[in-house]
Every structure is written in structure tokens, then in C-alpha cells.
Design an enzyme around this catalytic site. Structure first.
Site, PDB file in Angstrom:
ATOM      1  N   LYS A 104       0.836  -1.211   0.000  1.00  0.00           N
ATOM      2  CA  LYS A 104       0.000   0.000   0.000  1.00  0.00           C
ATOM      3  C   LYS A 104       0.867   1.255   0.000  1.00  0.00           C
ATOM      4  O   LYS A 104       0.583   2.230  -0.695  1.00  0.00           O
ATOM      5  CB  LYS A 104      -0.910   0.001   1.223  1.00  0.00           C
ATOM      6  N   LYS A 183      -4.437 -15.316 -12.091  1.00  0.00           N
ATOM      7  CA  LYS A 183      -4.926 -16.022 -10.915  1.00  0.00           C
ATOM      8  C   LYS A 183      -6.350 -15.573 -10.611  1.00  0.00           C
ATOM      9  O   LYS A 183      -6.650 -14.376 -10.624  1.00  0.00           O
ATOM     10  CB  LYS A 183      -4.022 -15.722  -9.715  1.00  0.00           C
ATOM     11  N   LYS A 186     -11.125 -11.966  -6.771  1.00  0.00           N
ATOM     12  CA  LYS A 186     -12.218 -10.992  -6.817  1.00  0.00           C
ATOM     13  C   LYS A 186     -11.706  -9.630  -7.262  1.00  0.00           C
ATOM     14  O   LYS A 186     -12.429  -8.849  -7.876  1.00  0.00           O
ATOM     15  CB  LYS A 186     -12.902 -10.890  -5.451  1.00  0.00           C
TER      16      LYS A 186
END
Length: 314
Positions: A104, A183, A186
Site C-alpha cells: 500500500k 490467478k 475478486k
């Protein structure tokens, strides 16, 4: 286990099937990580719905709720008190090494205190149930190493309090590609939902991306997205037969897509109806969670009591 959108085939192969198989050899504790979900989920309705979807998935697939412990993380608030006790012996430097935080930060994305400190909550999740083993893939090994570091630090300061858990490294965790070959995730929006109607499943499988080779041309099964999904659901003899057809030419991708749909459907169809029955029974799902929470709190109370006593609380 994770908390998010509807579980997909990748979750099923990589976690759900192995987790259910462990019931035969271990006393298992599995929980829905809704405290963790708050680091990213801001929709209360979506949080509740995904909780029930996870319960229904495990119930339909055969989780033994009577002999194993399955619960909602937030139903055991003792874990948040333990998180604070552990936080007080956890260095900033350790938390700054966490992969999620570093990722992040590198992307200059907003970082909440919850995201920064979530490894401590994860440690509490493990330590509060006196876990002997924690199944992790190699890419998740850091989580357990941090838990061990935190527990050892606490034990060094206050005396033996926590069992130091071992990693159960899952080298063979299945990685199933999504509709676009990446891969299945979501975050990529490329999932094949675990439970959908037969019609929806076939429609989704037919969307798997393939190359532009003609029917007549030979093809490589190992580079084909469809075959990489198919091989997780088909017996080896069928896989070998399809490999020959790929290499011989004369086979269209529509054929292997149909075979892939049939292979997936054959495995899921026997429990699909059960899933849709369970997901409608909110009262029944809450009863499952309540039973699991009661068992989890009984263990958590004992471990938290030890920790409270060690730091000097009554």
C-alpha cells in the site's frame, strides 16, 4: 479465512476442500474474519451477506459443525482485548515489514491504522485458541512468522503464556486461473462463482479467454486457460485424452469449454441445491454461528485469562 465476495472456484480448490479434509485429522477452528474485513469493507449489508454466503458454502460442502468449531470472528470480542495486550509488546518496525502495508505504501494508497496493525489482530486470532498448527501457503508464511515473533516477545517479558504455533506449509495449494488467465481473484473480477445455477455456470465457462487458433491447428494444453481449469476437475485419464486431442489438431475451444463446464458441474451439482436451501435460512445460519461462537469463547476465555494474569490484571 477471508471475508469478501461470493467464494469462487479458486477459493474452493485452494482453501475450502483442504480445510474440510483436515477435519479427519485435526480439531479445527475456522472463523469468518469480519473484523479484518472492516479494513476494506464499508457496506454493512455486503458484510452481512458475505458472512452468510461463507456459512452456506461450508455447510453445503459438509463442514461438521458438531465436532469442529466454526464461528464469526466478531462474536468473540475477547480477541480484541488480546490484540491490545499484544500491541503493547509489538514494535513498529515489525509491523512496517508486513507485505500488505509495504505494498500500500509503495502505491501511495491510503493506509488506515487497522490495516497497519492487522498483523497483531491476526496473531491474537491464532494465539487465543492455543493453535498447534496453522495451514498457510508459502506466500502467507510471513503472517505466521510475525505471530510467532509477537508471542515469543510476550512470553519473554511476562513468562510462558502462549503456545508457539507451527506452520503447516501447503506446498500443493491449487492456483486456478480465472477467465482471463490470471490467478482467479475478486480483485480482477475474473472469478467463476462456486455456486451458481447450471445455466450461469455454463455461460461463465464459455467466457474463458483463449487464443485465436483455428479448429484444425494443433494447440498447447499447458498454455490454454480452459485446460488449466479443466485439469483441476477431471480425472487424469480424461486430462491425458484431451492433451492428445489438443496436440493432434481438429479440436475447437468450444469443445473443451463444454467438457470443462460438465466436469465442474458434476462435482458441484450434488450440493448446489443444498447451498441454495441453506442461504435462505438466516435463522439456521445464525444458529450455526452461535454454536461455534460458544465453543470458541470457552477456549478464548482461558487463554485471555492467562494473559491478563501475566500482565498484572485481576
Amino acid at each position: 479465512f477471508g471475508h469478501g465476495s461470493v467464494p469462487h472456484r479458486g477459493n474452493y480448490l485452494g482453501f475450502l476442500k483442504p480445510a474440510l479434509a483436515m477435519q479427519a485429522s485435526h480439531d479445527t477452528f475456522y472463523f469468518i474474519a469480519d473484523y479484518h474485513a472492516l479494513t476494506t469493507e464499508r457496506d454493512p449489508k455486503a458484510l452481512r451477506e458475505s458472512t452468510y454466503e461463507l456459512v452456506a458454502n461450508f455447510a453445503a460442502l459438509g463442514m461438521d459443525f458438531d465436532h469442529h468449531t466454526f464461528f464469526r470472528q466478531s462474536d468473540v470480542p475477547q480477541v480484541t482485548e488480546l490484540t491490545w495486550l499484544l500491541s503493547c509488546v509489538t514494535s513498529i518496525g515489525l509491523l512496517e515489514r508486513a507485505h500488505a502495508y509495504k505494498d500500500k505504501k509503495a502505491k501511495n494508497e491510503e493506509i488506515s491504522h487497522g490495516l497497519f496493525s492487522y498483523p497483531v489482530l491476526m496473531a491474537a486470532d491464532i494465539l487465543i485458541y492455543d493453535a498447534h498448527e496453522v495451514p498457510v501457503g508459502r506466500d502467507q508464511q510471513q503472517h505466521l512468522e510475525m505471530t510467532r515473533d509477537i508471542a515469543q516477545r510476550f512470553n519473554h517479558i511476562y513468562g510462558e503464556t502462549f503456545r508457539i504455533p507451527d506452520a503447516r506449509i501447503e506446498d500443493e495449494v491449487a492456483t486456478i486461473p480465472g477467465l482471463d488467465g490470471r490467478k482467479m481473484s475478486k480483485s480482477y473480477g475474473n472469478q467463476i462463482p462456486l455456486f451458481s445455477t447450471e445455466k450461469e455456470l455454463r455461460k461463465t465457462v464459455m467466457r474463458v479467454v483463449t487464443d485465436s487458433k483455428t479448429v484444425e491447428e494443433p494447440k498447447d494444453p499447458d498454455s490454454c486457460n480452459v485446460f488449466q481449469i479443466f485439469r483441476h476437475f477431471a480425472p487424469k485419464a480424461e486430462q491425458d485424452a484431451w492433451r492428445e486431442r489438443y496436440r493432434a489438431g481438429g479440436m475447437g475451444y468450444g469443445e473443451i469449454k463444454q467438457a470443462t463446464f460438465e466436469a465442474i458441474n458434476a462435482e458441484i451439482a450434488p450440493v448446489r441445491e443444498r447451498y441454495f436451501e441453506i442461504i435462505q435460512d438466516v435463522e439456521g445460519m445464525e444458529a450455526i454461528l452461535a454454536k461455534g461462537a460458544e465453543k470458541a469463547r470457552a477456549v478464548a476465555d482461558g487463554v485471555l485469562g492467562r494473559a491478563r494474569q501475566r500482565v498484572g490484571f485481576a
